[in-house]
Design an enzyme around this catalytic site. Structure first.
Site, short mmCIF file in Angstrom:
data_model
loop_
_atom_site.label_atom_id
_atom_site.label_comp_id
_atom_site.label_asym_id
_atom_site.label_seq_id
_atom_site.Cartn_x
_atom_site.Cartn_y
_atom_site.Cartn_z
N LYS A 117 73.19 -31.84 10.40
CA LYS A 117 72.20 -31.37 11.37
C LYS A 117 72.66 -31.48 12.83
O LYS A 117 72.46 -30.54 13.60
CB LYS A 117 70.87 -32.10 11.16
N ASN A 120 68.02 -28.04 11.66
CA ASN A 120 68.00 -28.00 10.19
C ASN A 120 67.83 -26.58 9.66
O ASN A 120 67.64 -26.38 8.47
CB ASN A 120 66.91 -28.93 9.65
N GLY A 148 62.21 -46.46 10.61
CA GLY A 148 63.48 -45.74 10.69
C GLY A 148 63.97 -45.67 12.11
O GLY A 148 63.23 -45.94 13.06
N ALA A 155 65.58 -38.28 11.77
CA ALA A 155 64.29 -37.96 11.16
C ALA A 155 63.17 -38.67 11.91
O ALA A 155 62.13 -38.07 12.21
CB ALA A 155 64.28 -38.37 9.69
N ASN A 169 62.65 -50.74 12.73
CA ASN A 169 63.90 -50.47 12.02
C ASN A 169 64.67 -51.78 11.93
O ASN A 169 64.52 -52.66 12.79
CB ASN A 169 64.73 -49.42 12.78
#
Length: 286
Positions: free
Chosen positions: A84, A105, A139, A143, A162
């Site tokens: 990506k 994407n 995360g 994303a 994260n």
């Protein structure tokens, strides 16, 4: 699901074709399986004589692969992990600049290479009937960046957790122009209306992020960006606690549908696409 491809196609083996509509997925093969089944089902639903291939390429060969597709008459490609960022660098122009986030994407080949990050728009679509509040994002990668951008744009407050503190601080700094991102010391969903798994945990059976479920509030929504053929452990844990869940396959379909409509300038057959990846149809509203 039936109709899985047995092996990804090597891009060097692609020749000319009599078909006017040619598309591809470039990325992780396991993801490519779902993309190929889903997109072929969409073409059948719309009565299109279109070709869709899942391609195997290394990061070093990505640019050559894209140029080869253009030379062979392909009109566009879905881009998966790990390509990506490279796709974003190749794009001569972004369809929606503020949603670029250094990630593409989807690519469109039409007198040049055009990029789009359909993840931001897909998140907003899937959450359109959820009243903004506080969201816990798990995360620290691209994303998570797309999800946070989507949430800040629509009035959400964001907490980020994260395992890597450096990643969290980098993301916090990167997104500062869009709004404040609070760094959370623990993966607790206390006071959060939304919990999003933007990690890769769940790709393998038995894995899930370490959410402190005992602190989840009633009526919260659990949203998993991981997609696989069966519901993930993260979503199963959320369902057992009575939470509404959004499956990663719904995200997969919505972001692919946005690319489909960009390529073909017509409405994507979302019901057929959802059924192709093992979901009954459009998500019921809670």
């Amino acid at each position: 699901m039936a109709g899985h491809p047995d092996v990804a196609v090597n891009w060097r083996d692609i020749g000319d074709s009599g078909r006017r509509l040619r598309f591809a997925f470039i990325g992780n093969f396991a993801d490519g399986e779902l993309y190929e089944v889903m997109m072929r089902s969409a073409f059948v639903a719309d009565g299109l004589d279109a070709e869709y291939l899942s391609l195997d390429t290394s990061a070093a060969d990505f640019a050559d692969c894209v140029q080869h597709l253009i030379a062979k008459g392909f009109l566009g490609a879905n881009i998966g992990v790990p390509h990506k960022p490279a796709a974003a660098r190749m794009a001569e122009s972004f369809f929606i600049v503020r949603h670029g986030m250094a990630t593409a994407n989807a690519l469109l080949f039409r007198e040049g290479i055009y990029g789009q990050n359909t993840e931001v728009a897909a998140v907003n679509t899937l959450l359109r009937d959820v009243e903004p509040g506080t969201a816990l994002i798990l995360g620290g990668g691209s994303a998570a960046r797309s999800v946070i951008a989507a949430l800040l744009e629509t009035g959400w407050r964001v907490k980020l957790w994260n395992r890597g503190a450096a990643k969290m601080r980098l993301l916090q700094t990167t997104l500062a122009k869009l709004g404040d991102v609070e760094i959370s010391a623990t993966p607790t969903p206390a006071g959060c209306r939304l919990i999003v798994n933007a990690t890769s945990l769940g790709k393998r059976v038995g894995e899930q992020p370490p959410v402190e479920w005992q602190h989840v509030q009633k009526g919260a929504v659990a949203f998993d960006l991981v997609f696989r053929e069966k519901r993930t452990e993260f979503l199963r844990a959320a369902s057992l606690r009575g939470l509404r869940v959004i499956d990663g396959r719904e995200m997969l379909v919505e972001q692919a549908a946005i690319a489909y409509e960009w390529w073909l300038q017509g409405e994507a057959p979302r019901t057929a696409m959802l059924r192709a990846v093992g979901l009954a149809g459009p998500r019921d509203k809670f």
